[in-house]
Design a protein around this motif. Structure first.
Motif, PDB file in Angstrom:
ATOM      1  N   THR A   1       0.853  -1.180   0.000  1.00 18.53           N
ATOM      2  CA  THR A   1       0.000   0.000   0.000  1.00 18.53           C
ATOM      3  C   THR A   1       0.889   1.231   0.000  1.00 18.53           C
ATOM      4  N   SER A   2       0.720   2.095  -0.982  1.00 19.07           N
ATOM      5  CA  SER A   2       1.464   3.355  -1.044  1.00 19.07           C
ATOM      6  C   SER A   2       0.500   4.490  -0.717  1.00 19.07           C
ATOM      7  N   ILE A   3       0.834   5.264   0.298  1.00 21.10           N
ATOM      8  CA  ILE A   3      -0.088   6.291   0.775  1.00 21.10           C
ATOM      9  C   ILE A   3      -0.093   7.506  -0.139  1.00 21.10           C
ATOM     10  N   LEU A   4       1.071   8.026  -0.480  1.00 23.04           N
ATOM     11  CA  LEU A   4       1.165   9.160  -1.403  1.00 23.04           C
ATOM     12  C   LEU A   4       1.408   8.620  -2.800  1.00 23.04           C
ATOM     13  N   SER A   5       0.421   8.766  -3.682  1.00 17.49           N
ATOM     14  CA  SER A   5       0.552   8.178  -5.009  1.00 17.49           C
ATOM     15  C   SER A   5      -0.036   9.036  -6.122  1.00 17.49           C
ATOM     16  N   ASN A   6      -0.489  10.239  -5.799  1.00 16.40           N
ATOM     17  CA  ASN A   6      -1.106  11.106  -6.798  1.00 16.40           C
ATOM     18  C   ASN A   6      -0.093  12.129  -7.304  1.00 16.40           C
ATOM     19  N   PRO A   7       0.387  11.983  -8.541  1.00 18.38           N
ATOM     20  CA  PRO A   7       1.411  12.902  -9.059  1.00 18.38           C
ATOM     21  C   PRO A   7       0.891  14.308  -9.330  1.00 18.38           C
ATOM     22  N   ASP A   8      -0.427  14.497  -9.231  1.00 20.12           N
ATOM     23  CA  ASP A   8      -1.007  15.818  -9.466  1.00 20.12           C
ATOM     24  C   ASP A   8      -1.233  16.589  -8.163  1.00 20.12           C
ATOM     25  N   GLN A   9      -0.848  15.995  -7.036  1.00 22.32           N
ATOM     26  CA  GLN A   9      -1.077  16.626  -5.741  1.00 22.32           C
ATOM     27  C   GLN A   9       0.242  17.003  -5.088  1.00 22.32           C
ATOM     28  N   ASP A  10       0.274  18.166  -4.447  1.00 23.13           N
ATOM     29  CA  ASP A  10       1.448  18.559  -3.676  1.00 23.13           C
ATOM     30  C   ASP A  10       1.522  17.663  -2.442  1.00 23.13           C
ATOM     31  N   PRO A  11       2.532  16.790  -2.352  1.00 21.59           N
ATOM     32  CA  PRO A  11       2.595  15.847  -1.223  1.00 21.59           C
ATOM     33  C   PRO A  11       2.750  16.520   0.130  1.00 21.59           C
ATOM     34  N   HIS A  12       3.231  17.759   0.130  1.00 22.92           N
ATOM     35  CA  HIS A  12       3.411  18.453   1.397  1.00 22.92           C
ATOM     36  C   HIS A  12       2.089  18.914   1.992  1.00 22.92           C
ATOM     37  N   LEU A  13       1.024  18.867   1.214  1.00 27.68           N
ATOM     38  CA  LEU A  13      -0.286  19.252   1.718  1.00 27.68           C
ATOM     39  C   LEU A  13      -1.076  18.047   2.227  1.00 27.68           C
TER      40      LEU A  13
ATOM     41  N   PRO B   1      15.078  26.576 -21.932  1.00 29.90           N
ATOM     42  CA  PRO B   1      14.289  25.338 -21.812  1.00 29.90           C
ATOM     43  C   PRO B   1      13.926  25.045 -20.360  1.00 29.90           C
ATOM     44  N   THR B   2      12.767  24.451 -20.153  1.00 32.52           N
ATOM     45  CA  THR B   2      12.327  24.072 -18.810  1.00 32.52           C
ATOM     46  C   THR B   2      12.174  22.555 -18.733  1.00 32.52           C
ATOM     47  N   VAL B   3      12.414  22.023 -17.544  1.00 33.35           N
ATOM     48  CA  VAL B   3      12.283  20.585 -17.299  1.00 33.35           C
ATOM     49  C   VAL B   3      11.415  20.388 -16.071  1.00 33.35           C
ATOM     50  N   SER B   4      10.342  19.632 -16.242  1.00 33.64           N
ATOM     51  CA  SER B   4       9.444  19.322 -15.135  1.00 33.64           C
ATOM     52  C   SER B   4       9.949  18.096 -14.382  1.00 33.64           C
ATOM     53  N   VAL B   5       9.995  18.191 -13.053  1.00 33.68           N
ATOM     54  CA  VAL B   5      10.263  17.033 -12.207  1.00 33.68           C
ATOM     55  C   VAL B   5       9.124  16.928 -11.204  1.00 33.68           C
ATOM     56  N   THR B   6       8.932  15.744 -10.653  1.00 35.95           N
ATOM     57  CA  THR B   6       7.842  15.538  -9.704  1.00 35.95           C
ATOM     58  C   THR B   6       8.355  14.866  -8.437  1.00 35.95           C
ATOM     59  N   GLU B   7       7.539  14.949  -7.410  1.00 32.54           N
ATOM     60  CA  GLU B   7       7.857  14.321  -6.130  1.00 32.54           C
ATOM     61  C   GLU B   7       7.135  12.993  -5.950  1.00 32.54           C
ATOM     62  N   THR B   8       6.270  12.651  -6.886  1.00 31.40           N
ATOM     63  CA  THR B   8       5.503  11.417  -6.812  1.00 31.40           C
ATOM     64  C   THR B   8       5.677  10.657  -8.119  1.00 31.40           C
ATOM     65  N   GLN B   9       5.911   9.379  -8.023  1.00 31.66           N
ATOM     66  CA  GLN B   9       6.129   8.556  -9.208  1.00 31.66           C
ATOM     67  C   GLN B   9       4.863   8.490 -10.053  1.00 31.66           C
ATOM     68  N   PRO B  10       4.958   8.752 -11.352  1.00 34.14           N
ATOM     69  CA  PRO B  10       3.766   8.703 -12.209  1.00 34.14           C
ATOM     70  C   PRO B  10       3.213   7.290 -12.341  1.00 34.14           C
ATOM     71  N   ALA B  11       1.927   7.194 -12.545  1.00 34.38           N
ATOM     72  CA  ALA B  11       1.284   5.892 -12.754  1.00 34.38           C
ATOM     73  C   ALA B  11       1.827   5.254 -14.027  1.00 34.38           C
ATOM     74  N   GLY B  12       1.944   3.943 -14.005  1.00 27.34           N
ATOM     75  CA  GLY B  12       2.374   3.219 -15.193  1.00 27.34           C
ATOM     76  C   GLY B  12       3.866   3.164 -15.411  1.00 27.34           C
ATOM     77  N   LYS B  13       4.643   3.724 -14.506  1.00 23.44           N
ATOM     78  CA  LYS B  13       6.101   3.689 -14.616  1.00 23.44           C
ATOM     79  C   LYS B  13       6.709   3.065 -13.368  1.00 23.44           C
ATOM     80  N   THR B  14       7.803   2.358 -13.550  1.00 17.97           N
ATOM     81  CA  THR B  14       8.591   1.930 -12.405  1.00 17.97           C
ATOM     82  C   THR B  14       9.457   3.097 -11.943  1.00 17.97           C
ATOM     83  N   PHE B  15      10.047   2.960 -10.773  1.00 23.69           N
ATOM     84  CA  PHE B  15      10.953   4.002 -10.294  1.00 23.69           C
ATOM     85  C   PHE B  15      12.071   4.229 -11.296  1.00 23.69           C
ATOM     86  N   GLN B  16      12.634   3.135 -11.811  1.00 22.08           N
ATOM     87  CA  GLN B  16      13.751   3.258 -12.745  1.00 22.08           C
ATOM     88  C   GLN B  16      13.331   3.986 -14.023  1.00 22.08           C
TER      89      GLN B  16
END
Length: 309
Positions: A68-80, A275-290
């Motif tokens: 069970t992963s508690i924080l899993s929504n890449p569209d949400q600020d995990p700090h909130l 150029p800009t590069v987006s990074v996230t704090e939550t792993q996107p759905a459908g991808k492994t960490f790697q």
């Protein structure tokens, strides 16, 4: 916005304290026997505060674990995030708990502290890599973190379920092998771009930036954002000048926390041709960490390769 200060406020939330009391009773009933695992009747329950740790646990545990992963929504600020009764229920039967530490997820610390019993193993990434509150908490971007976490998870699984040790050993080896391309890509980027000036709105990508050897500018601005304080006028002006005069090759930003000042810098970067590069704090759905890490490194490489106007 990333904010250690905000995290601490959330950690003191009265709802979290109330939920923690409920968890204490739930842990008392926890009993995961080796005999049950050996019979194949019970899977090892793992709870990860963040889904990238959960993904690594799933890769190692395979069919023998429920994760069970508690924080899993890449569209949400995990700090909130605020702990809820659902969070408490997920923890009640956890044999293994994995979380980040370094003041990133103190709600987990409070929930676990409410229970003095319960047969569980707790794995804290920050402790494995020598980090503490006040350090950059985005530890999963540090190349040394996931191998350390993976080995600790495997050891905990072998202790909880020794019958399937051979499977866990094999899966750990596969995970470590799958992490190697990340190190290889970092080495390639370091060889090509070491010393290249870049900037960021927050230090989310900081550990990988350091590993590549990029010249990361505007750190005072980034730390102010991370600590939920206003950057000084001079720091804002310096950041804007770096973009306007194209003194940096890339702007890295956290797409899960795009507040007004971040949007302002993104607009200026676009206008200036940086150029800009987006990074996230939550792993996107459908991808492994790697896959997630390699995709972000690939995006960075493409931005660094982009021709300047």
């Amino acid at each position: 916005m990333n904010s250690i200060a905000r995290i601490r406020r959330i950690g003191r939330n009265s709802r979290t304290v109330a939920i923690a009391k409920a968890v204490a009773a739930g842990f008392a009933a926890l009993s995961m026997s080796a005999a049950a695992f050996a019979a194949g009747d019970v899977k090892v329950n793992i709870v990860a505060a963040e889904n990238f740790y959960g993904d690594i646990a799933r890769q190692i545990g395979g069919e023998h674990v429920d994760v069970t992963s508690i924080l899993s929504n890449p569209d949400q600020d995990p700090h909130l995030f605020e702990a809820s009764p659902k969070t408490a229920r997920a923890l009640q039967h956890a044999a293994i708990v994995v979380y980040n530490g370094a003041a990133y997820d103190p709600w987990m610390e409070k929930l676990l502290a409410a229970s003095k019993g319960g047969q569980r193993t707790t794995i804290v990434a920050a402790e494995l890599v020598g980090k503490k509150s006040g350090d950059n908490p985005h530890l999963w971007y540090a190349p040394q973190t996931m191998p350390a976490v993976a080995r600790k998870i495997e050891a905990a699984l072998v202790t909880a379920d020794p019958t399937h040790k051979a499977d866990y050993d094999r899966h750990l080896s596969a995970v470590i092998d799958a992490l190697k391309p990340i190190d290889q890509k970092v080495a390639q980027l370091r060889e090509r771009y070491r010393g290249t000036p870049v900037t960021a709105t927050e230090p989310v990508f900081g550990y990988l930036s350091d590993a590549i050897g990029l010249d990361m500018r505007n750190m005072r601005f980034q730390l102010a954002a991370m600590n939920d304080t206003e950057p000084s006028a001079s720091d804002i002006a310096t950041f804007e000048r770096d973009l306007r005069e194209r003194k940096v090759r890339v702007l890295i930003y956290n797409s899960q926390a795009t507040e007004a000042l971040t949007k302002r810098m993104l607009q200026l970067a676009k206008h200036s041709g940086v150029p800009t590069v987006s990074v996230t704090e939550t792993q996107p759905a459908g991808k492994t960490f790697q896959q997630w890490m390699l995709a972000q490194l690939g995006a960075l490489e493409a931005a660094l390769d982009a021709k300047q106007p």
